[in-house]
Design an enzyme around this catalytic site. Structure first.
Site, PDB file in Angstrom:
ATOM      1  N   HIS A 221       0.869  -1.192   0.000  1.00 40.53           N
ATOM      2  CA  HIS A 221       0.000   0.000   0.000  1.00 40.53           C
ATOM      3  C   HIS A 221       0.900   1.234   0.000  1.00 40.53           C
ATOM      4  CE1 HIS A 221      -3.454   2.384   0.513  1.00 40.53           C
ATOM      5  NE2 HIS A 221      -3.759   2.172   1.777  1.00 40.53           N
TER       6      HIS A 221
ATOM      7  N   HIS B 166      -3.029  -2.335  -9.823  1.00 41.18           N
ATOM      8  CA  HIS B 166      -3.909  -1.760  -8.820  1.00 41.18           C
ATOM      9  C   HIS B 166      -5.152  -2.622  -8.730  1.00 41.18           C
ATOM     10  CE1 HIS B 166      -6.223   1.227  -6.640  1.00 41.18           C
ATOM     11  NE2 HIS B 166      -5.075   1.808  -6.388  1.00 41.18           N
TER      12      HIS B 166
ATOM     13  N   ASP C 278       2.176   5.485  -7.208  1.00 43.51           N
ATOM     14  CA  ASP C 278       3.468   5.359  -6.533  1.00 43.51           C
ATOM     15  C   ASP C 278       4.640   5.173  -7.472  1.00 43.51           C
ATOM     16  OD1 ASP C 278       2.778   5.768  -3.939  1.00 43.51           O
ATOM     17  OD2 ASP C 278       2.032   3.732  -3.704  1.00 43.51           O
TER      18      ASP C 278
HETATM   19  N1  ACO Z   1       3.928  -6.968 -11.187  1.00 47.10           N
HETATM   20  C1  ACO Z   1       3.736  -8.169 -11.778  1.00 47.10           C
HETATM   21  N2  ACO Z   1       2.592  -8.839 -11.771  1.00 47.10           N
HETATM   22  C2  ACO Z   1       1.554  -8.278 -11.115  1.00 47.10           C
HETATM   23  C3  ACO Z   1       1.676  -7.042 -10.464  1.00 47.10           C
HETATM   24  C4  ACO Z   1       2.900  -6.369 -10.528  1.00 47.10           C
HETATM   25  N3  ACO Z   1       3.094  -5.187  -9.937  1.00 47.10           N
HETATM   26  N4  ACO Z   1       0.494  -6.721  -9.894  1.00 47.10           N
HETATM   27  C5  ACO Z   1      -0.334  -7.738 -10.170  1.00 47.10           C
HETATM   28  N5  ACO Z   1       0.304  -8.683 -10.911  1.00 47.10           N
HETATM   29  C6  ACO Z   1      -0.277  -9.914 -11.453  1.00 47.10           C
HETATM   30  C7  ACO Z   1      -0.328 -10.986 -10.374  1.00 47.10           C
HETATM   31  O1  ACO Z   1       0.827 -11.791 -10.367  1.00 47.10           O
HETATM   32  C8  ACO Z   1      -1.573 -11.734 -10.801  1.00 47.10           C
HETATM   33  O2  ACO Z   1      -1.221 -12.553 -11.877  1.00 47.10           O
HETATM   34  P1  ACO Z   1      -1.930 -13.986 -12.124  1.00 47.10           P
HETATM   35  O3  ACO Z   1      -3.394 -13.693 -12.254  1.00 47.10           O
HETATM   36  O4  ACO Z   1      -1.305 -14.467 -13.384  1.00 47.10           O
HETATM   37  O5  ACO Z   1      -1.609 -14.798 -10.899  1.00 47.10           O
HETATM   38  C9  ACO Z   1      -2.490 -10.664 -11.339  1.00 47.10           C
HETATM   39  O6  ACO Z   1      -1.626  -9.620 -11.796  1.00 47.10           O
HETATM   40  C10 ACO Z   1      -3.456 -10.102 -10.318  1.00 47.10           C
HETATM   41  O7  ACO Z   1      -2.703  -9.672  -9.184  1.00 47.10           O
HETATM   42  P2  ACO Z   1      -3.267  -9.613  -7.721  1.00 47.10           P
HETATM   43  O8  ACO Z   1      -2.143  -9.568  -6.756  1.00 47.10           O
HETATM   44  O9  ACO Z   1      -4.302 -10.674  -7.548  1.00 47.10           O
HETATM   45  O10 ACO Z   1      -4.005  -8.225  -7.784  1.00 47.10           O
HETATM   46  P3  ACO Z   1      -4.527  -7.442  -6.534  1.00 47.10           P
HETATM   47  O11 ACO Z   1      -5.642  -6.621  -7.019  1.00 47.10           O
HETATM   48  O12 ACO Z   1      -4.771  -8.342  -5.386  1.00 47.10           O
HETATM   49  O13 ACO Z   1      -3.263  -6.542  -6.125  1.00 47.10           O
HETATM   50  C11 ACO Z   1      -1.722  -4.782  -6.003  1.00 47.10           C
HETATM   51  C12 ACO Z   1      -3.139  -5.207  -6.410  1.00 47.10           C
HETATM   52  C13 ACO Z   1      -1.434  -5.222  -4.557  1.00 47.10           C
HETATM   53  C14 ACO Z   1      -1.614  -3.263  -6.060  1.00 47.10           C
HETATM   54  C15 ACO Z   1      -0.713  -5.458  -6.969  1.00 47.10           C
HETATM   55  O14 ACO Z   1      -0.954  -5.020  -8.291  1.00 47.10           O
HETATM   56  C16 ACO Z   1       0.737  -5.194  -6.573  1.00 47.10           C
HETATM   57  O15 ACO Z   1       1.280  -5.926  -5.739  1.00 47.10           O
HETATM   58  N6  ACO Z   1       1.377  -4.142  -7.169  1.00 47.10           N
HETATM   59  C17 ACO Z   1       2.719  -3.780  -6.790  1.00 47.10           C
HETATM   60  C18 ACO Z   1       2.689  -2.985  -5.494  1.00 47.10           C
HETATM   61  C19 ACO Z   1       2.150  -1.587  -5.692  1.00 47.10           C
HETATM   62  O16 ACO Z   1       2.551  -0.878  -6.616  1.00 47.10           O
HETATM   63  N7  ACO Z   1       1.259  -1.180  -4.787  1.00 47.10           N
HETATM   64  C20 ACO Z   1       0.724   0.179  -4.802  1.00 47.10           C
HETATM   65  C21 ACO Z   1      -0.727   0.153  -5.046  1.00 47.10           C
HETATM   66  S1  ACO Z   1      -1.351   1.775  -5.183  1.00 47.10           S
HETATM   67  C22 ACO Z   1      -1.459   2.307  -3.599  1.00 47.10           C
HETATM   68  O17 ACO Z   1      -1.549   1.616  -2.660  1.00 47.10           O
HETATM   69  C23 ACO Z   1      -1.436   3.728  -3.452  1.00 47.10           C
END
Ligand code: ACO
Length: 444
Positions: free
Chosen positions: A283, A322, A379
């Site tokens: 987050h 996201h 971010d």
């Molecule tokens: N890099 C690579 N793959 C990703 C990423 C990423 N940053 N984000 C999601 N994916 C992939 C996952 O591996 C998953 O793949 P699959 O379906 O083949 O298994 C798919 O996309 C869905 O991902 P989830 O983790 O289920 O998505 P969720 O909605 O739960 O997570 C999150 C969202 C936590 C923001 C995620 O995209 C992430 O970890 N991003 C990186 C961290 C980040 O930038 N966080 C900031 C968010 S904005 C904020 O808080 C202000």
């Protein structure tokens, strides 16, 4: 809904739409008609679906609350598919261009943009509440020299509840109002104290001649000069960052504020819960993780190797993806522009920006990211600005928390006045053992 259930929207004989969901429970053959209001069915209506009188009834299983509306809210509108973000109906782009953070905080809390007189009074109130009790300073001094500033902020905001014990009188609108002012006013003071503490520098008291962002810069960077003069371009860039971070509907930390607040605890404790949630790397800690990642990539030539690792699932591209946005995060576009202004003031372009731009370019054309609908989020670029401002990565989530305070408090205010809200208390699917007989220690 399980695969055994069927949903359909029917039309009555007279042509009137029935806003209901018909569910057939194939376990019993019974049919249920659930009302659909605002595109939702009531979770408790599912409980009526039972195999017998003793059966508990069907529950929704949704770890991470990906498809649960936990409240009605009129604070922030978000359409992740289209990349739209609006505070109280005003597009984020217009607010970032024309407004100040203080005005946006007023908008979030009150629901309307202020008149000039209202803005003057609101600004005055926030300005005169920027100081913290001297004992808060003493409290902060108790932290170790290398304490993480976000941990310090979390602890000190929680501690404010002991300085304002009347804050637990949350049914009183006047009381709620003064705590609202205090939280927005004191957050930068606590954040700056935490920063100075990490640097081993004396804390700088607020300068109430300065505006919100300028005063924050002063508390962070003032040294021996009699008066700190903030660069108006940096002040503006900070203001824009605070505006962009001010609210984002039911995100992890706001849900935490609402979850903790649902017990009807005071707002300092509820917001401390929000800060704790924001501390996490998925987050508010994401911009810190982005910077670490960019440092690790080091050269543009290393990007393809890095992305290969991401595609193989070895790591994530931080600052991408996201839960809600399946399109370019509108805040990321605005931040990208603000970054250039800041680099101009500080007189040097951060070489990591070039790595970030290249990373974005390659990722946006890459099949994995297209298929997963992964775009830069807020971010991806904010950390680069913070670094240019001379902030260590540990301060990044703290900066986020300052901006988000107005959104947290707007949501908290909405929640405590919403008669439909109850204590947050989800259910579980129990997977453990049952009815075991206790075995005395000597027999184990
Ligand atoms: N890099 C690579 N793959 C990703 C990423 C990423 N940053 N984000 C999601 N994916 C992939 C996952 O591996 C998953 O793949 P699959 O379906 O083949 O298994 C798919 O996309 C869905 O991902 P989830 O983790 O289920 O998505 P969720 O909605 O739960 O997570 C999150 C969202 C936590 C923001 C995620 O995209 C992430 O970890 N991003 C990186 C961290 C980040 O930038 N966080 C900031 C968010 S904005 C904020 O808080 C202000």
């Amino acid at each position: 809904m399980s695969t055994e259930t069927q949903t359909q929207q029917r039309t009555d004989g007279d042509g009137a739409d029935r806003q209901t969901l018909t569910v057939i429970d194939n376990r019993t053959g019974r049919t249920y008609e659930l009302p659909i209001v605002d595109g939702t069915v009531r979770g408790l209506d599912l409980r009526e679906i039972k195999t017998s009188e003793e059966d508990f009834g069907v529950m929704a299983y949704d770890p991470g609350y990906a498809n649960v509306a936990s409240c009605r809210s009129s604070v922030t509108y978000l359409d992740g598919e289209k990349g739209i973000l609006q505070y109280r109906g005003y597009p984020i782009e217009q607010l970032a261009e024309n407004s100040s953070y203080i005005e946006v905080a007023y908008l979030l809390v009150h629901g309307e943009l202020p008149t000039p007189a209202e803005l003057e009074e609101w600004t005055h109130q926030i300005t005169i509440h920027t100081f913290v009790h001297e004992n808060v300073k003493g409290f902060m001094q108790g932290f170790r020299h290398d304490a993480h500033p976000m941990g310090m902020l979390l602890g000190s905001v929680g501690a404010l509840s002991t300085f304002y014990p009347d804050a637990n009188n949350i049914s009183d609108p006047e009381n709620r109002y003064i705590q609202t002012i205090r939280l927005i006013a004191k957050m930068p003071t606590l954040a700056a104290f935490a920063f100075r503490h990490s640097n081993g520098q004396p804390y700088v008291y607020p300068d109430n001649d300065l505006r919100y962002a300028g005063n924050f810069l002063s508390m962070m960077y003032k040294m021996t000069e009699l008066k700190y003069q903030p660069d108006p371009r940096l002040e503006r860039a900070l203001d824009v960052l605070f505006i962009l971070h001010a609210d984002h509907e039911q995100n992890c930390s706001t849900s935490a504020v609402r979850g903790v607040g649902s017990s009807r605890v005071d707002p300092y404790s509820a917001l401390a819960g929000g800060i704790a949630a924001l501390y996490g790397p998925l987050h508010g800690g994401a911009n810190e993780a982005v910077l670490r990642m960019l440092h690790r990539i080091e050269h543009k030539e290393n990007i393809p190797d890095f992305l290969r690792g991401v595609e193989e699932g070895k790591e994530r591209l931080m600052g991408f993806g996201h839960r809600v946005y399946k399109n370019y995060d509108p805040r990321a576009k605005i931040i990208k522009a603000a970054a250039d202004d800041v680099f101009e003031v500080v007189g040097k372009r951060n070489p990591l920006l070039d790595i970030a731009l290249e990373l974005e370019k390659i990722a946006l054309g890459d099949e994995y990211f297209i298929e997963h609908k992964l775009y830069p989020n807020v971010d991806f670029y904010s950390g680069l600005i913070y670094e240019a401002l001379g902030l260590p990565v540990e301060m990044f989530p703290v900066m986020f928390a300052i901006g988000r305070t107005s959104g947290w408090i707007a949501n908290w205010l909405e929640q405590v006045q919403d008669p439909e809200q109850r204590i947050a208390r989800p259910r579980q699917i129990y997977t453990g053992q049952r009815d075991r007989l206790y075995v005395p220690l000597e027999q184990r």
